[in-house]
Scaffold this active site. Structure first.
Site, PDB file in Angstrom:
ATOM      1  N   GLY A 107      -4.893  -5.543   6.088  1.00 17.13           N
ATOM      2  CA  GLY A 107      -5.923  -4.561   6.389  1.00 17.13           C
ATOM      3  C   GLY A 107      -6.973  -5.034   7.379  1.00 17.13           C
TER       4      GLY A 107
ATOM      5  N   THR B  94      -0.205   0.282   6.505  1.00 13.96           N
ATOM      6  CA  THR B  94      -0.036  -0.737   5.470  1.00 13.96           C
ATOM      7  C   THR B  94       0.000  -2.088   6.190  1.00 13.96           C
ATOM      8  OG1 THR B  94       2.377  -0.764   5.573  1.00 13.96           O
ATOM      9  CG2 THR B  94       1.394   0.818   4.087  1.00 13.96           C
ATOM     10  N   GLY B  95      -0.173  -3.153   5.429  1.00 14.84           N
ATOM     11  CA  GLY B  95      -0.141  -4.474   6.057  1.00 14.84           C
ATOM     12  C   GLY B  95      -1.479  -5.159   5.874  1.00 14.84           C
TER      13      GLY B  95
ATOM     14  N   GLY C  11      -9.900  -3.768   2.118  1.00 16.88           N
ATOM     15  CA  GLY C  11      -8.941  -3.737   3.219  1.00 16.88           C
ATOM     16  C   GLY C  11      -9.157  -2.486   4.060  1.00 16.88           C
ATOM     17  N   ASP C  12      -8.128  -2.085   4.769  1.00 16.66           N
ATOM     18  CA  ASP C  12      -8.224  -0.908   5.638  1.00 16.66           C
ATOM     19  C   ASP C  12      -8.071   0.402   4.870  1.00 16.66           C
ATOM     20  OD1 ASP C  12      -5.558  -1.694   5.070  1.00 16.66           O
ATOM     21  OD2 ASP C  12      -4.799  -0.570   6.790  1.00 16.66           O
TER      22      ASP C  12
ATOM     23  N   THR D 101       0.874  -1.178   0.000  1.00 16.50           N
ATOM     24  CA  THR D 101       0.000   0.000   0.000  1.00 16.50           C
ATOM     25  C   THR D 101       0.901   1.215   0.000  1.00 16.50           C
ATOM     26  OG1 THR D 101      -1.540  -1.220   1.414  1.00 16.50           O
ATOM     27  CG2 THR D 101      -1.850   1.154   1.317  1.00 16.50           C
TER      28      THR D 101
ATOM     29  N   ARG E 138     -13.515  -7.865  -1.637  1.00 13.60           N
ATOM     30  CA  ARG E 138     -12.820  -7.695  -0.352  1.00 13.60           C
ATOM     31  C   ARG E 138     -12.307  -6.245  -0.240  1.00 13.60           C
ATOM     32  NH1 ARG E 138      -7.354  -6.000   1.056  1.00 13.60           N
ATOM     33  NH2 ARG E 138      -6.931  -6.765   3.144  1.00 13.60           N
TER      34      ARG E 138
HETATM   35  N1  GLY Z   1      -3.429  -2.607   3.790  1.00 17.04           N
HETATM   36  C1  GLY Z   1      -3.950  -2.862   2.526  1.00 17.04           C
HETATM   37  C2  GLY Z   1      -4.906  -3.947   2.438  1.00 17.04           C
HETATM   38  O1  GLY Z   1      -5.039  -4.737   3.361  1.00 17.04           O
HETATM   39  O2  GLY Z   1      -5.582  -4.045   1.438  1.00 17.04           O
END
Ligand code: GLY
Length: 320
Positions: free
Chosen positions: A228, A225-226, A204-205, A174, A202
Protein backbone atom coordinates in the site's frame (compact mmCIF):
# COMPACT_ATOMS: atom_id res chain seq x y z
CA UNK A 1 -25.60 1.81 -22.07
CA UNK A 2 -23.19 -0.61 -20.39
CA UNK A 3 -24.92 -3.70 -18.98
CA UNK A 4 -24.48 -4.19 -15.22
CA UNK A 5 -21.47 -6.25 -14.09
CA UNK A 6 -19.20 -6.78 -11.12
CA UNK A 7 -15.51 -7.70 -10.97
CA UNK A 8 -13.26 -8.68 -8.07
CA UNK A 9 -9.98 -10.17 -6.98
CA UNK A 10 -10.28 -13.13 -4.64
CA UNK A 11 -11.44 -16.68 -3.92
CA UNK A 12 -12.05 -17.50 -7.60
CA UNK A 13 -14.68 -14.79 -7.58
CA UNK A 14 -17.22 -16.93 -5.70
CA UNK A 15 -18.27 -14.04 -3.44
CA UNK A 16 -19.29 -12.07 -6.57
CA UNK A 17 -22.54 -14.07 -6.69
CA UNK A 18 -23.90 -11.94 -3.82
CA UNK A 19 -23.22 -8.72 -5.71
CA UNK A 20 -24.43 -10.07 -9.06
CA UNK A 21 -27.72 -11.10 -7.46
CA UNK A 22 -28.26 -7.55 -6.19
CA UNK A 23 -27.51 -6.10 -9.64
CA UNK A 24 -29.82 -8.66 -11.29
CA UNK A 25 -32.64 -7.48 -9.03
CA UNK A 26 -32.10 -3.85 -9.99
CA UNK A 27 -30.06 -2.96 -6.89
CA UNK A 28 -27.28 -0.40 -6.75
CA UNK A 29 -23.61 -0.92 -7.48
CA UNK A 30 -22.86 0.40 -3.98
CA UNK A 31 -25.01 -2.29 -2.34
CA UNK A 32 -23.53 -4.93 -4.66
CA UNK A 33 -19.87 -4.21 -3.86
CA UNK A 34 -20.60 -3.98 -0.13
CA UNK A 35 -22.47 -7.31 -0.09
CA UNK A 36 -19.73 -9.13 -2.00
CA UNK A 37 -17.01 -7.66 0.22
CA UNK A 38 -18.86 -8.75 3.36
CA UNK A 39 -18.61 -12.37 2.19
CA UNK A 40 -14.85 -12.12 1.79
CA UNK A 41 -14.60 -10.53 5.25
CA UNK A 42 -16.40 -13.55 6.70
CA UNK A 43 -14.09 -16.12 5.09
CA UNK A 44 -11.83 -17.48 7.87
CA UNK A 45 -9.44 -18.95 5.31
CA UNK A 46 -8.62 -15.56 3.89
CA UNK A 47 -5.86 -14.43 6.24
CA UNK A 48 -5.58 -10.86 5.02
CA UNK A 49 -9.19 -9.67 5.06
CA UNK A 50 -11.62 -9.52 8.02
CA UNK A 51 -12.10 -12.73 10.06
CA UNK A 52 -8.78 -14.53 10.43
CA UNK A 53 -6.67 -11.56 9.32
CA UNK A 54 -3.10 -11.87 10.61
CA UNK A 55 -2.59 -9.33 13.43
CA UNK A 56 -0.09 -6.52 13.80
CA UNK A 57 3.25 -6.84 15.60
CA UNK A 58 1.49 -6.52 18.98
CA UNK A 59 -0.95 -9.30 18.15
CA UNK A 60 -3.90 -6.99 17.48
CA UNK A 61 -5.96 -7.20 14.28
CA UNK A 62 -6.44 -3.79 12.67
CA UNK A 63 -8.69 -3.47 9.62
CA UNK A 64 -8.78 -0.91 6.80
CA UNK A 65 -11.67 -0.51 4.35
CA UNK A 66 -13.20 2.00 1.96
CA UNK A 67 -16.13 2.52 -0.36
CA UNK A 68 -16.67 5.07 -3.12
CA UNK A 69 -19.78 6.01 -5.10
CA UNK A 70 -18.97 7.14 -8.64
CA UNK A 71 -22.26 9.00 -9.08
CA UNK A 72 -22.04 11.33 -6.06
CA UNK A 73 -18.27 10.98 -5.50
CA UNK A 74 -19.11 10.35 -1.85
CA UNK A 75 -16.64 8.19 0.04
CA UNK A 76 -16.36 6.45 3.39
CA UNK A 77 -13.24 4.90 4.94
CA UNK A 78 -12.08 3.37 8.19
CA UNK A 79 -8.52 2.64 9.27
CA UNK A 80 -6.94 0.59 12.06
CA UNK A 81 -10.43 -0.54 13.12
CA UNK A 82 -10.61 -3.21 15.83
CA UNK A 83 -13.39 -5.57 16.84
CA UNK A 84 -15.97 -5.13 14.07
CA UNK A 85 -17.07 -7.98 11.87
CA UNK A 86 -17.56 -5.98 8.69
CA UNK A 87 -15.15 -3.07 8.25
CA UNK A 88 -16.69 -2.41 4.81
CA UNK A 89 -20.09 -1.79 6.40
CA UNK A 90 -18.57 0.63 8.91
CA UNK A 91 -17.06 2.42 5.89
CA UNK A 92 -20.55 2.43 4.33
CA UNK A 93 -21.91 4.10 7.46
CA UNK A 94 -19.18 6.74 7.21
CA UNK A 95 -20.19 7.31 3.57
CA UNK A 96 -23.93 7.49 4.35
CA UNK A 97 -23.99 9.17 7.75
CA UNK A 98 -20.79 10.93 8.71
CA UNK A 99 -19.79 14.50 7.94
CA UNK A 100 -16.25 13.10 7.48
CA UNK A 101 -14.73 10.73 4.94
CA UNK A 102 -12.11 8.86 7.01
CA UNK A 103 -12.23 7.70 10.63
CA UNK A 104 -9.44 5.74 12.30
CA UNK A 105 -8.73 3.77 15.47
CA UNK A 106 -10.70 4.55 18.62
CA UNK A 107 -12.75 7.24 16.84
CA UNK A 108 -13.80 4.82 14.10
CA UNK A 109 -14.73 2.23 16.74
CA UNK A 110 -16.76 4.79 18.69
CA UNK A 111 -18.59 5.75 15.49
CA UNK A 112 -19.22 2.08 14.63
CA UNK A 113 -20.71 1.43 18.07
CA UNK A 114 -23.00 4.46 17.80
CA UNK A 115 -24.12 3.21 14.37
CA UNK A 116 -24.88 -0.24 15.83
CA UNK A 117 -22.38 -1.97 13.55
CA UNK A 118 -21.87 -5.64 14.33
CA UNK A 119 -18.99 -6.32 16.71
CA UNK A 120 -17.06 -9.57 16.49
CA UNK A 121 -13.96 -11.49 17.49
CA UNK A 122 -11.96 -11.79 14.29
CA UNK A 123 -9.32 -14.18 15.63
CA UNK A 124 -9.14 -17.71 14.26
CA UNK A 125 -6.96 -20.65 15.30
CA UNK A 126 -4.80 -19.94 12.27
CA UNK A 127 -4.36 -16.21 12.93
CA UNK A 128 -3.39 -16.91 16.55
CA UNK A 129 -1.05 -19.70 15.44
CA UNK A 130 0.75 -17.47 12.95
CA UNK A 131 1.22 -14.77 15.58
CA UNK A 132 2.45 -17.23 18.21
CA UNK A 133 4.88 -18.71 15.72
CA UNK A 134 6.24 -15.24 15.04
CA UNK A 135 6.63 -14.46 18.75
CA UNK A 136 8.28 -17.83 19.47
CA UNK A 137 10.62 -17.46 16.55
CA UNK A 138 11.59 -13.87 17.32
CA UNK A 139 11.67 -13.95 21.10
CA UNK A 140 12.51 -17.49 22.09
CA UNK A 141 15.38 -16.33 24.29
CA UNK A 142 14.27 -12.82 25.17
CA UNK A 143 10.61 -12.75 26.15
CA UNK A 144 8.35 -9.78 25.65
CA UNK A 145 8.14 -6.90 28.12
CA UNK A 146 4.98 -5.07 29.00
CA UNK A 147 6.16 -1.72 27.69
CA UNK A 148 5.78 -2.92 24.11
CA UNK A 149 8.98 -1.10 23.26
CA UNK A 150 10.20 -4.50 22.10
CA UNK A 151 8.13 -4.10 18.94
CA UNK A 152 10.20 -1.19 17.73
CA UNK A 153 13.44 -2.63 19.08
CA UNK A 154 12.78 -5.94 17.38
CA UNK A 155 12.23 -4.33 14.01
CA UNK A 156 15.12 -1.93 14.51
CA UNK A 157 17.47 -4.77 15.39
CA UNK A 158 16.95 -6.17 11.90
CA UNK A 159 17.03 -2.80 10.19
CA UNK A 160 13.50 -1.41 10.22
CA UNK A 161 13.15 -1.03 6.48
CA UNK A 162 14.54 -4.48 5.63
CA UNK A 163 12.19 -6.01 8.17
CA UNK A 164 9.19 -4.31 6.62
CA UNK A 165 10.32 -5.10 3.06
CA UNK A 166 10.29 -8.79 3.93
CA UNK A 167 6.83 -8.59 5.46
CA UNK A 168 5.31 -6.40 2.82
CA UNK A 169 6.46 -8.55 -0.05
CA UNK A 170 5.03 -11.77 1.28
CA UNK A 171 2.38 -11.06 3.80
CA UNK A 172 -0.37 -8.90 2.49
CA UNK A 173 -3.61 -9.26 0.63
CA UNK A 174 -6.69 -7.20 -0.05
CA UNK A 175 -10.10 -7.67 -1.60
CA UNK A 176 -11.06 -5.29 -4.43
CA UNK A 177 -14.61 -5.28 -5.82
CA UNK A 178 -15.99 -2.81 -8.38
CA UNK A 179 -19.34 -2.75 -10.18
CA UNK A 180 -21.66 -0.83 -12.47
CA UNK A 181 -25.46 -1.03 -12.12
CA UNK A 182 -28.41 -0.64 -14.50
CA UNK A 183 -28.41 3.14 -14.03
CA UNK A 184 -24.78 3.32 -15.10
CA UNK A 185 -23.72 4.11 -11.53
CA UNK A 186 -20.31 2.81 -10.48
CA UNK A 187 -19.05 1.83 -7.01
CA UNK A 188 -15.76 0.49 -5.65
CA UNK A 189 -14.94 -1.35 -2.41
CA UNK A 190 -11.66 -2.35 -0.75
CA UNK A 191 -11.09 -4.23 2.53
CA UNK A 192 -7.99 -5.65 4.21
CA UNK A 193 -6.30 -6.46 7.50
CA UNK A 194 -3.18 -4.92 5.93
CA UNK A 195 0.35 -6.20 6.06
CA UNK A 196 0.66 -9.01 8.59
CA UNK A 197 2.73 -8.09 11.68
CA UNK A 198 2.70 -4.43 10.66
CA UNK A 199 3.27 -1.61 13.11
CA UNK A 200 0.16 -0.65 15.08
CA UNK A 201 -1.47 2.33 13.43
CA UNK A 202 -0.02 1.62 10.01
CA UNK A 203 -2.52 2.46 7.26
CA UNK A 204 -2.10 1.07 3.78
CA UNK A 205 -3.67 2.32 0.57
CA UNK A 206 -7.03 0.58 1.14
CA UNK A 207 -8.67 3.30 3.25
CA UNK A 208 -6.99 6.15 1.38
CA UNK A 209 -9.32 7.35 -1.38
CA UNK A 210 -7.24 8.06 -4.45
CA UNK A 211 -4.50 5.61 -3.42
CA UNK A 212 -6.18 2.17 -3.24
CA UNK A 213 -9.69 3.09 -4.33
CA UNK A 214 -11.31 5.49 -6.77
CA UNK A 215 -14.25 5.60 -9.15
CA UNK A 216 -16.11 8.17 -11.20
CA UNK A 217 -19.23 7.47 -13.29
CA UNK A 218 -17.74 9.46 -16.17
CA UNK A 219 -14.56 7.37 -16.52
CA UNK A 220 -14.67 4.09 -14.60
CA UNK A 221 -13.20 2.47 -11.49
CA UNK A 222 -9.75 1.46 -10.22
CA UNK A 223 -8.69 -0.33 -7.03
CA UNK A 224 -5.37 -1.70 -5.82
CA UNK A 225 -3.77 -4.54 -3.91
CA UNK A 226 -0.13 -4.96 -2.98
CA UNK A 227 2.27 -2.87 -0.96
CA UNK A 228 0.00 0.00 0.00
CA UNK A 229 2.83 2.44 0.67
CA UNK A 230 3.56 2.49 -3.07
CA UNK A 231 -0.01 3.26 -4.11
CA UNK A 232 -0.18 6.02 -1.49
CA UNK A 233 3.00 7.61 -2.84
CA UNK A 234 1.65 7.58 -6.42
CA UNK A 235 -2.09 8.12 -5.74
CA UNK A 236 -2.41 5.09 -8.00
CA UNK A 237 -6.19 4.57 -8.18
CA UNK A 238 -6.94 8.24 -8.89
CA UNK A 239 -4.08 8.39 -11.37
CA UNK A 240 -5.52 5.45 -13.35
CA UNK A 241 -8.85 7.29 -13.58
CA UNK A 242 -6.99 10.43 -14.66
CA UNK A 243 -5.20 8.51 -17.41
CA UNK A 244 -8.56 7.25 -18.70
CA UNK A 245 -9.92 10.79 -18.53
CA UNK A 246 -6.99 11.80 -20.74
CA UNK A 247 -8.07 9.18 -23.28
CA UNK A 248 -6.10 6.04 -22.43
CA UNK A 249 -7.90 2.68 -22.53
CA UNK A 250 -8.38 0.83 -19.24
CA UNK A 251 -5.50 -1.47 -20.17
CA UNK A 252 -3.11 1.34 -21.10
CA UNK A 253 -4.07 3.36 -18.02
CA UNK A 254 -3.42 0.37 -15.74
CA UNK A 255 -0.16 -0.38 -17.50
CA UNK A 256 1.07 3.20 -17.21
CA UNK A 257 0.21 3.31 -13.49
CA UNK A 258 2.19 0.09 -12.92
CA UNK A 259 5.13 1.64 -14.78
CA UNK A 260 4.82 4.63 -12.42
CA UNK A 261 5.19 2.17 -9.53
CA UNK A 262 8.37 0.74 -11.07
CA UNK A 263 9.66 4.31 -11.42
CA UNK A 264 9.61 4.64 -7.62
CA UNK A 265 12.42 2.06 -7.61
CA UNK A 266 11.06 0.87 -4.28
CA UNK A 267 10.81 -2.64 -2.92
CA UNK A 268 7.46 -4.43 -3.22
CA UNK A 269 4.76 -5.01 -5.78
CA UNK A 270 1.47 -3.43 -6.81
CA UNK A 271 -1.61 -4.73 -8.60
CA UNK A 272 -4.84 -3.15 -9.79
CA UNK A 273 -8.22 -3.99 -11.26
CA UNK A 274 -9.81 -1.44 -13.55
CA UNK A 275 -12.80 -0.88 -15.79
CA UNK A 276 -13.69 2.03 -18.02
CA UNK A 277 -17.09 3.64 -18.57
CA UNK A 278 -17.61 1.50 -21.69
CA UNK A 279 -17.36 -1.64 -19.59
CA UNK A 280 -13.88 -2.82 -20.64
CA UNK A 281 -12.22 -4.60 -17.71
CA UNK A 282 -8.57 -5.27 -17.02
CA UNK A 283 -6.10 -5.99 -14.25
CA UNK A 284 -2.37 -5.41 -14.02
CA UNK A 285 0.55 -6.30 -11.80
CA UNK A 286 4.14 -5.13 -11.42
CA UNK A 287 5.13 -8.72 -10.68
CA UNK A 288 6.78 -10.54 -13.54
CA UNK A 289 6.22 -13.92 -11.89
CA UNK A 290 2.50 -13.91 -11.14
CA UNK A 291 -0.58 -14.00 -13.36
CA UNK A 292 -2.75 -10.90 -13.03
CA UNK A 293 -6.30 -12.14 -12.60
CA UNK A 294 -9.71 -10.62 -12.03
CA UNK A 295 -13.10 -12.34 -11.91
CA UNK A 296 -16.12 -11.11 -13.82
CA UNK A 297 -19.88 -11.63 -13.55
CA UNK A 298 -22.70 -9.96 -15.44
CA UNK A 299 -26.42 -10.64 -15.34
CA UNK A 300 -26.18 -13.70 -17.56
CA UNK A 301 -23.20 -15.29 -15.77
CA UNK A 302 -23.79 -18.60 -14.03
CA UNK A 303 -20.28 -18.61 -12.58
CA UNK A 304 -17.51 -16.02 -12.31
CA UNK A 305 -15.36 -15.81 -15.43
CA UNK A 306 -11.60 -15.69 -14.99
CA UNK A 307 -10.01 -12.81 -16.90
CA UNK A 308 -6.26 -12.53 -17.18
CA UNK A 309 -4.74 -9.06 -17.16
CA UNK A 310 -1.23 -7.85 -17.86
CA UNK A 311 2.21 -8.11 -16.31
CA UNK A 312 4.06 -4.83 -16.43
CA UNK A 313 7.63 -5.94 -15.95
CA UNK A 314 10.34 -3.80 -14.39
CA UNK A 315 12.50 -1.98 -16.94
CA UNK A 316 15.82 -3.68 -17.72
CA UNK A 317 18.76 -1.77 -16.29
CA UNK A 318 21.50 -2.04 -18.91
CA UNK A 319 24.04 -0.43 -16.54
CA UNK A 320 24.07 -3.47 -14.28
N1 GLY B 1 -2.81 -2.98 -0.10
C1 GLY B 1 -3.11 -3.25 1.23
C2 GLY B 1 -2.17 -2.73 2.21
O1 GLY B 1 -1.07 -2.32 1.86
O2 GLY B 1 -2.50 -2.70 3.37
Amino acid sequence: MVKPFIIGTRNSGQFLHAGAEILRNGGTALDAVEAATRLVELNPNDTSVGLGGIPNILGVQEMDASLMCGKTMNTGSVGALKGFKHPISVARKVLDEAPHVLLVGAGAEHFARVMDCETGDLETEESVKVYKAFVNDAFEHEGIDESQAWAVNYARSQNLRDWYDRLADERHGTVNIVAIDENGDIASAVSTSGTALKFPGRLGDSPIIGAGNYCDNRYGAATCTGRGELAIRNSTARTIIHYMEEGLSAKDAASRAMKDIHALKAFGSMNCIVFDAKGNTTSATTRPDRESVHWYMDMESKEPEKRVGINVNPPVNHDE
